[in-house]
Design an enzyme around this catalytic site. Structure first.
Site, PDB file in Angstrom:
ATOM      1  N   LYS A 102       0.807  -1.350  -0.055  1.00  0.00           N
ATOM      2  CA  LYS A 102       0.015  -0.002  -0.126  1.00  0.00           C
ATOM      3  C   LYS A 102       0.806   1.243  -0.025  1.00  0.00           C
ATOM      4  O   LYS A 102       1.916   1.341   0.645  1.00  0.00           O
ATOM      5  CB  LYS A 102      -0.859   0.070   1.283  1.00  0.00           C
ATOM      6  CG  LYS A 102      -1.980  -1.260   1.340  1.00  0.00           C
ATOM      7  CD  LYS A 102      -2.650  -1.142   2.580  1.00  0.00           C
ATOM      8  CE  LYS A 102      -3.798  -0.046   2.602  1.00  0.00           C
ATOM      9  NZ  LYS A 102      -4.670  -0.332   3.845  1.00  0.00           N
TER      10      LYS A 102
ATOM     11  N   ARG B 178     -12.084  14.468   8.150  1.00  0.00           N
ATOM     12  CA  ARG B 178     -13.184  15.339   7.500  1.00  0.00           C
ATOM     13  C   ARG B 178     -14.198  14.591   7.436  1.00  0.00           C
ATOM     14  O   ARG B 178     -14.607  13.514   7.884  1.00  0.00           O
ATOM     15  CB  ARG B 178     -12.561  15.464   5.853  1.00  0.00           C
ATOM     16  CG  ARG B 178     -12.566  13.965   5.412  1.00  0.00           C
ATOM     17  CD  ARG B 178     -12.398  14.259   3.767  1.00  0.00           C
ATOM     18  NE  ARG B 178     -11.984  13.013   3.335  1.00  0.00           N
ATOM     19  CZ  ARG B 178     -12.707  11.968   2.985  1.00  0.00           C
ATOM     20  NH1 ARG B 178     -14.184  11.819   3.241  1.00  0.00           N
ATOM     21  NH2 ARG B 178     -12.380  10.771   2.649  1.00  0.00           N
TER      22      ARG B 178
ATOM     23  N   GLY C 164      -8.197   6.745  -2.433  1.00  0.00           N
ATOM     24  CA  GLY C 164      -9.037   6.449  -3.460  1.00  0.00           C
ATOM     25  C   GLY C 164      -8.789   5.074  -4.247  1.00  0.00           C
ATOM     26  O   GLY C 164      -8.849   4.651  -5.329  1.00  0.00           O
TER      27      GLY C 164
ATOM     28  N   TYR D 168      -3.004  -9.464   3.906  1.00  0.00           N
ATOM     29  CA  TYR D 168      -4.333  -8.860   2.926  1.00  0.00           C
ATOM     30  C   TYR D 168      -5.364  -9.741   3.430  1.00  0.00           C
ATOM     31  O   TYR D 168      -5.128 -11.310   3.592  1.00  0.00           O
ATOM     32  CB  TYR D 168      -3.978  -9.560   1.372  1.00  0.00           C
ATOM     33  CG  TYR D 168      -5.104  -9.425   0.456  1.00  0.00           C
ATOM     34  CD1 TYR D 168      -5.589  -7.996   0.152  1.00  0.00           C
ATOM     35  CD2 TYR D 168      -5.901 -10.516   0.120  1.00  0.00           C
ATOM     36  CE1 TYR D 168      -6.564  -7.954  -0.635  1.00  0.00           C
ATOM     37  CE2 TYR D 168      -6.908 -10.210  -0.730  1.00  0.00           C
ATOM     38  CZ  TYR D 168      -7.346  -8.942  -1.204  1.00  0.00           C
ATOM     39  OH  TYR D 168      -8.409  -8.677  -2.043  1.00  0.00           O
TER      40      TYR D 168
ATOM     41  N   ASN E   9      -9.738   9.151   8.304  1.00  0.00           N
ATOM     42  CA  ASN E   9     -10.261  10.577   7.403  1.00  0.00           C
ATOM     43  C   ASN E   9     -10.521  11.759   8.312  1.00  0.00           C
ATOM     44  O   ASN E   9     -11.619  11.492   9.262  1.00  0.00           O
ATOM     45  CB  ASN E   9     -11.354  10.169   6.552  1.00  0.00           C
ATOM     46  CG  ASN E   9     -10.918   9.039   5.598  1.00  0.00           C
ATOM     47  OD1 ASN E   9      -9.924   9.303   4.799  1.00  0.00           O
ATOM     48  ND2 ASN E   9     -11.894   7.989   5.124  1.00  0.00           N
TER      49      ASN E   9
HETATM   50  P1  ADP Z   1      -7.625   4.340   0.064  1.00  0.00           P
HETATM   51  O1  ADP Z   1      -7.266   5.466   1.153  1.00  0.00           O
HETATM   52  O2  ADP Z   1      -6.983   4.224  -1.178  1.00  0.00           O
HETATM   53  O3  ADP Z   1      -9.152   4.260   0.053  1.00  0.00           O
HETATM   54  P2  ADP Z   1      -7.887   2.351   2.391  1.00  0.00           P
HETATM   55  O4  ADP Z   1      -6.791   2.035   3.064  1.00  0.00           O
HETATM   56  O5  ADP Z   1      -8.736   2.893   3.027  1.00  0.00           O
HETATM   57  O6  ADP Z   1      -7.276   3.180   0.967  1.00  0.00           O
HETATM   58  O7  ADP Z   1      -8.553   0.987   1.806  1.00  0.00           O
HETATM   59  C1  ADP Z   1      -9.488   0.895   0.702  1.00  0.00           C
HETATM   60  C2  ADP Z   1     -10.078  -0.305   0.538  1.00  0.00           C
HETATM   61  O8  ADP Z   1      -8.877  -1.250   0.150  1.00  0.00           O
HETATM   62  C3  ADP Z   1     -10.579  -0.724   1.983  1.00  0.00           C
HETATM   63  O9  ADP Z   1     -11.887  -0.713   2.248  1.00  0.00           O
HETATM   64  C4  ADP Z   1     -10.740  -2.455   1.501  1.00  0.00           C
HETATM   65  O10 ADP Z   1     -11.601  -2.807   0.439  1.00  0.00           O
HETATM   66  C5  ADP Z   1      -9.231  -2.728   0.720  1.00  0.00           C
HETATM   67  N1  ADP Z   1      -8.065  -2.802   1.849  1.00  0.00           N
HETATM   68  C6  ADP Z   1      -7.230  -2.070   2.368  1.00  0.00           C
HETATM   69  N2  ADP Z   1      -6.404  -2.564   2.965  1.00  0.00           N
HETATM   70  C7  ADP Z   1      -6.772  -4.027   3.010  1.00  0.00           C
HETATM   71  C8  ADP Z   1      -6.311  -5.164   3.590  1.00  0.00           C
HETATM   72  N3  ADP Z   1      -5.106  -5.339   4.447  1.00  0.00           N
HETATM   73  N4  ADP Z   1      -6.602  -6.340   3.136  1.00  0.00           N
HETATM   74  C9  ADP Z   1      -7.891  -6.367   2.421  1.00  0.00           C
HETATM   75  N5  ADP Z   1      -8.262  -5.505   1.845  1.00  0.00           N
HETATM   76  C10 ADP Z   1      -7.902  -3.982   1.722  1.00  0.00           C
END
Ligand code: ADP
Length: 449
Positions: free
Chosen positions: A160, A293, A166, A204, A291
């Site tokens: 990540k 906001r 997004g 994951y 977040n």
């Molecule tokens: P962004 O800020 O890009 O939206 P997030 O960290 O909020 O990223 O993650 C967005 C989405 O990605 C989550 O709602 C989930 O669906 C998926 N996701 C994020 N981290 C994981 C993880 N460790 N395992 C599985 N899915 C994940």
């Protein structure tokens, strides 16, 4: 401190209207800003004053800090509400406003900075006693290090972007062989999207739900939680349907995670509205981000608590305490929000253009937050959200029946919208039973193509 006399709303569309409504109910004068593409927008018509801040591209208008400052100066606004998106999580904007004696309706720049950097946010969450997804301790710089951590936490792993948002800059590696490519693509995507190639590794989770806690803090060490929202129905990591409360939690789980988050926010002395996002699997919560906001889906929380989140944001930013204590907050019935986008319901291709006919549903327990009207021309320059249908019922079954009825009533002609998608979803047995995880919608879309 005294309440603001004039608020400039640095946004457009449904959220600009949402903020405007809260200001009016507090007796505060409003200033709308708009690009040349939005001269006919509803938020401009309903505001007390309006200022054109630039040409259509967002970087020249809604993201143009000097223009926004000039608009504040011309109109004498003493506070700015950023809505969501655009400059809402831009700490530099908050700093600049403060330097000009204008209040930013949001948390401190320091808290925006911490939570805007996902590695820093995760570190802070751990310090505050919030459970996180197992993974690397900070950024991962070499493939060797990535292999060691992945072997440690077990495959599959997710790479990540620290600056992520997004859903961009996220790559799964199922086996050690996938790791090199996943690392490389996540890094270059992050660099291209955010100008920062720092990435980290997380376990994951196979089939989690996305459950998030809404919080309000007064900045002086008091904070409450307003329960959770279940936002598991997503496409490309973007939320499509949100509900409160989650069909997956019971009262004691709710109270426990809610109190953990509220206690963390008290410790942080967090100010204003915020959302702490978790993945939830097999009874465990794993923090993914915060977040700092107002969120698109805040109305489902308002529907079940009766609390106006924007009103609280404004109060707190002006130096007032929160208008409620935790013991005053109760959860009444069930609410669901559908994000209505100007998109083809099958291909999701954007569908800007003129709305030839618009008839929103109404009646008991129905809320439509939208900036569009009949004859309105949706410009192609911005995101495709044209409105939100939020429905409340005394329980989830009643809420679903009402939602089906509302979707039948809803007419948006002249463009394509995602309304037909929701009509199909309300009739699905898994949705009726509340049995879905974050992959459910993409699988469903794949089998209904
Ligand atoms: P962004 O800020 O890009 O939206 P997030 O960290 O909020 O990223 O993650 C967005 C989405 O990605 C989550 O709602 C989930 O669906 C998926 N996701 C994020 N981290 C994981 C993880 N460790 N395992 C599985 N899915 C994940």
């Amino acid at each position: 401190m005294t309440m603001f006399s004039k608020i400039l709303i640095a946004n457009r569309g449904e959220i600009a209207l949402r903020v405007l409504r809260a200001c009016k109910e507090l007796g505060i004068a409003t200033v709308a800003v708009h690009s040349t593409a939005d001269a006919d927008a509803m938020h401009v018509r309903l505001a007390d004053e309006s200022v054109c801040i630039g040409p259509p591209p967002a970087r020249d208008s809604y993201l143009n800090i000097p223009s926004l400052l000039a608009a504040c100066e011309i109109t004498g606004a003493d506070a700015v509400h950023p809505g969501y998106g655009f400059l809402s999580e831009n700490a530099r904007f908050a700093d600049i406003l403060a330097a000009h004696g204008i209040a930013f309706i949001g948390p401190s720049p320091e808290h925006i900075r911490i939570m805007g950097d996902k590695i820093e946010a995760k570190r802070t969450a751990i310090q505050l006693g919030i459970p996180v997804v197992p993974g690397s301790d900070g950024a991962v710089t070499s493939e060797v290090e990535a292999r060691r951590i992945a072997a440690d936490i077990g495959y599959p792993v997710l790479i990540k972007a620290s600056a992520g948002g997004g859903g961009r800059g996220m790559k799964v590696a199922h086996t050690p062989d996938d790791l090199e490519i996943a690392l490389g693509t996540a890094r270059s995507e992050a660099k291209a999207a955010f100008g920062d190639d720092a990435v980290y590794i997380e376990k994951y989770l196979a089939k989690p739900r996305h459950i998030e806690i809404q919080v309000l803090g007064d900045g002086n060490g008091d904070a409450v939680h307003l329960g959770e929202r279940d936002c598991s129905l997503q496409r490309r990591h973007q939320k499509v349907w949100e509900e409160a409360l989650s069909p997956a939690l019971n009262d004691s789980q709710r109270q426990e995670i809610g109190e953990t988050v509220a206690a963390a926010m008290r410790k942080l002395r967090y100010s204003g509205a915020g959302t702490v996002e978790f993945l939830y699997e097999d009874g465990e919560f794993y923090f993914i981000e915060m977040n700092t906001r107002l969120q698109v889906e805040h109305p489902v929380t308002e529907m079940i608590t009766g609390i106006d989140v924007v009103n609280e944001q404004i109060r707190v930013a002006s130096g007032s305490p929160l208008s409620m204590r935790q013991s005053d907050i109760t959860f009444n019935g069930h609410a669901i929000e559908c994000r209505i986008n100007a998109e083809d319901p099958r291909t999701f291709a954007p569908s800007p253009g003129r709305i030839s006919y618009f008839h929103p549903p109404g009646g008991l327990g129905v809320r439509v937050d939208s900036g569009v009207y009949q004859g309105y021309v949706i410009p192609p320059h911005y995101d495709s959200l044209i409105g939100k249908l939020i429905v409340h019922g005394r329980n989830r079954v009643e809420c679903m029946m009402r939602l089906r009825r509302c979707l039948d009533e809803f007419v948006v002609d002249g463009i394509r919208s995602t309304i037909p998608l929701f009509r199909a979803l309300v009739d699905d047995p898994d949705i009726a039973n509340g049995v879905y995880d974050i992959h459910w919608l993409e699988n469903w879309l794949g089998s209904h193509a």
